[in-house]
Design a protein around this motif. Structure first.
Motif, PDB file in Angstrom:
ATOM      1  N   VAL A  56       0.843  -1.204   0.000  1.00  0.00           N
ATOM      2  CA  VAL A  56       0.000   0.000   0.000  1.00  0.00           C
ATOM      3  C   VAL A  56       0.878   1.254   0.000  1.00  0.00           C
ATOM      4  CG1 VAL A  56      -1.608   1.382   1.391  1.00  0.00           C
ATOM      5  CG2 VAL A  56      -2.029  -1.064   1.051  1.00  0.00           C
ATOM      6  N   PHE A  57       1.859   1.298   0.898  1.00  0.00           N
ATOM      7  CA  PHE A  57       2.700   2.499   0.964  1.00  0.00           C
ATOM      8  C   PHE A  57       3.611   2.611  -0.252  1.00  0.00           C
ATOM      9  CE2 PHE A  57       1.146   2.377   5.284  1.00  0.00           C
ATOM     10  CZ  PHE A  57       0.798   3.696   5.456  1.00  0.00           C
ATOM     11  N   GLY A  58       3.999   1.479  -0.824  1.00  0.00           N
ATOM     12  CA  GLY A  58       4.749   1.518  -2.089  1.00  0.00           C
ATOM     13  C   GLY A  58       3.897   2.097  -3.201  1.00  0.00           C
ATOM     14  N   TYR A  59       2.635   1.683  -3.254  1.00  0.00           N
ATOM     15  CA  TYR A  59       1.722   2.219  -4.267  1.00  0.00           C
ATOM     16  C   TYR A  59       1.552   3.729  -4.086  1.00  0.00           C
ATOM     17  CZ  TYR A  59      -2.433   3.370  -6.857  1.00  0.00           C
ATOM     18  OH  TYR A  59      -3.306   3.976  -7.710  1.00  0.00           O
ATOM     19  N   ILE A  60       1.352   4.162  -2.846  1.00  0.00           N
ATOM     20  CA  ILE A  60       1.169   5.595  -2.574  1.00  0.00           C
ATOM     21  C   ILE A  60       2.411   6.375  -2.982  1.00  0.00           C
ATOM     22  CG2 ILE A  60       0.919   7.287  -0.710  1.00  0.00           C
ATOM     23  CD1 ILE A  60      -0.886   5.137   0.695  1.00  0.00           C
ATOM     24  N   TRP A  61       3.591   5.844  -2.678  1.00  0.00           N
ATOM     25  CA  TRP A  61       4.846   6.509  -3.023  1.00  0.00           C
ATOM     26  C   TRP A  61       4.997   6.642  -4.534  1.00  0.00           C
ATOM     27  CZ3 TRP A  61       8.262   9.628  -1.173  1.00  0.00           C
ATOM     28  CH2 TRP A  61       9.525   9.709  -1.730  1.00  0.00           C
ATOM     29  N   GLU A  62       4.633   5.578  -5.248  1.00  0.00           N
ATOM     30  CA  GLU A  62       4.780   5.587  -6.709  1.00  0.00           C
ATOM     31  C   GLU A  62       3.665   6.352  -7.416  1.00  0.00           C
ATOM     32  OE1 GLU A  62       4.828   1.464  -7.761  1.00  0.00           O
ATOM     33  OE2 GLU A  62       6.719   1.090  -6.710  1.00  0.00           O
ATOM     34  N   ASN A  63       2.525   6.536  -6.771  1.00  0.00           N
ATOM     35  CA  ASN A  63       1.347   7.133  -7.414  1.00  0.00           C
ATOM     36  C   ASN A  63       0.701   8.224  -6.565  1.00  0.00           C
ATOM     37  OD1 ASN A  63       0.962   5.126  -9.786  1.00  0.00           O
ATOM     38  ND2 ASN A  63       1.237   3.835  -7.970  1.00  0.00           N
ATOM     39  N   PRO A  64       1.439   9.236  -6.148  1.00  0.00           N
ATOM     40  CA  PRO A  64       0.830  10.254  -5.278  1.00  0.00           C
ATOM     41  C   PRO A  64      -0.316  11.010  -5.952  1.00  0.00           C
ATOM     42  CG  PRO A  64       2.963  11.004  -6.048  1.00  0.00           C
ATOM     43  CD  PRO A  64       2.821   9.565  -6.479  1.00  0.00           C
ATOM     44  N   HIS A  65      -0.312  11.071  -7.275  1.00  0.00           N
ATOM     45  CA  HIS A  65      -1.369  11.805  -7.975  1.00  0.00           C
ATOM     46  C   HIS A  65      -2.657  10.985  -8.120  1.00  0.00           C
ATOM     47  CE1 HIS A  65       1.142  15.231  -8.717  1.00  0.00           C
ATOM     48  NE2 HIS A  65       2.079  14.446  -9.214  1.00  0.00           N
ATOM     49  N   ALA A  66      -2.622   9.720  -7.708  1.00  0.00           N
ATOM     50  CA  ALA A  66      -3.840   8.907  -7.754  1.00  0.00           C
ATOM     51  C   ALA A  66      -4.847   9.403  -6.717  1.00  0.00           C
ATOM     52  CB  ALA A  66      -3.502   7.438  -7.503  1.00  0.00           C
TER      53      ALA A  66
END
Length: 194
Positions: free
Chosen positions: A57-67
């Motif tokens: 989850v935090f990896g996804y957030i880090w890679e996709n902050p504009h989501a």
């Protein structure tokens, strides 16, 4: 009881993440890791799997902050939705992999899918609770977790008894939707194969 995250904080956090500030990710992790882990654990029922899902989850957030779109609601709600999607996706993949190794009967496959549906419903309920206004969440927490009646809840919240009953009724109505409505889709969410 969780603190309500101010929208301004949400926007600033998204901007910091978009700039690649590692300290922002650390701050976000400190604030929301327990939420993410508990939601993941509820779905996956395994500490190690919940740890992996939390990292994902935090990896996804880090890679996709504009989501994340602040106009769609608080970051806390978005993170809960991302967690639910990732955790239920992991559970489905885990059962598919186990099914390939150990072919199951149609009845066993239906049991597995029912487990996924139940976990998804529980995660939706958690998502709804974390997304509801803090006034409703506080009334539910006092009544159901701290075993207060509506009179005690009213006194503790400093509201009238009628207002306490209204908050409880609204909170329960929102929570009842967990069994009939999916978590809102995130157009840029993690619904991609990993």
């Amino acid at each position: 009881m969780a603190n309500e995250t101010p929208p301004r904080w949400d926007r600033k956090m998204q901007q910091r993440l978009a700039r690649g500030e590692a300290a922002a990710l650390g701050e976000l992790y400190d604030r929301f890791a327990s939420l993410v882990h508990s939601l993941s654990h509820r779905v996956l029922e395994d500490e190690t799997a919940a740890d992996r899902a939390t990292r994902e989850v935090f990896g996804y957030i880090w890679e996709n902050p504009h989501a994340y779109d602040p106009k769609q609601g608080p970051m806390r709600s978005w993170i809960a939705g991302v967690t639910q999607e990732i955790a239920t996706g992991r559970l489905r993949r885990q059962h598919r992999e186990n099914g390939r190794q150990y072919p199951d009967s149609p009845e066993r496959l239906e049991q597995i899918e029912e487990k996924v549906r139940a976990a998804s419903t529980a995660a939706r309920a958690d998502y709804i609770v974390t997304s509801m206004p803090s006034s409703l969440r506080a009334a539910l927490e006092l009544t159901y977790f701290q075993r207060r009646d509506y009179r005690q809840t009213a006194r503790q919240l400093g509201v009238t008894e009628d207002e306490a009953r209204r908050r409880l009724r609204l909170g329960l109505q929102l929570l009842s939707s967990a069994t009939s409505h999916p978590v809102p889709a995130h157009s840029n969410g993690p619904g991609r194969p990993r």
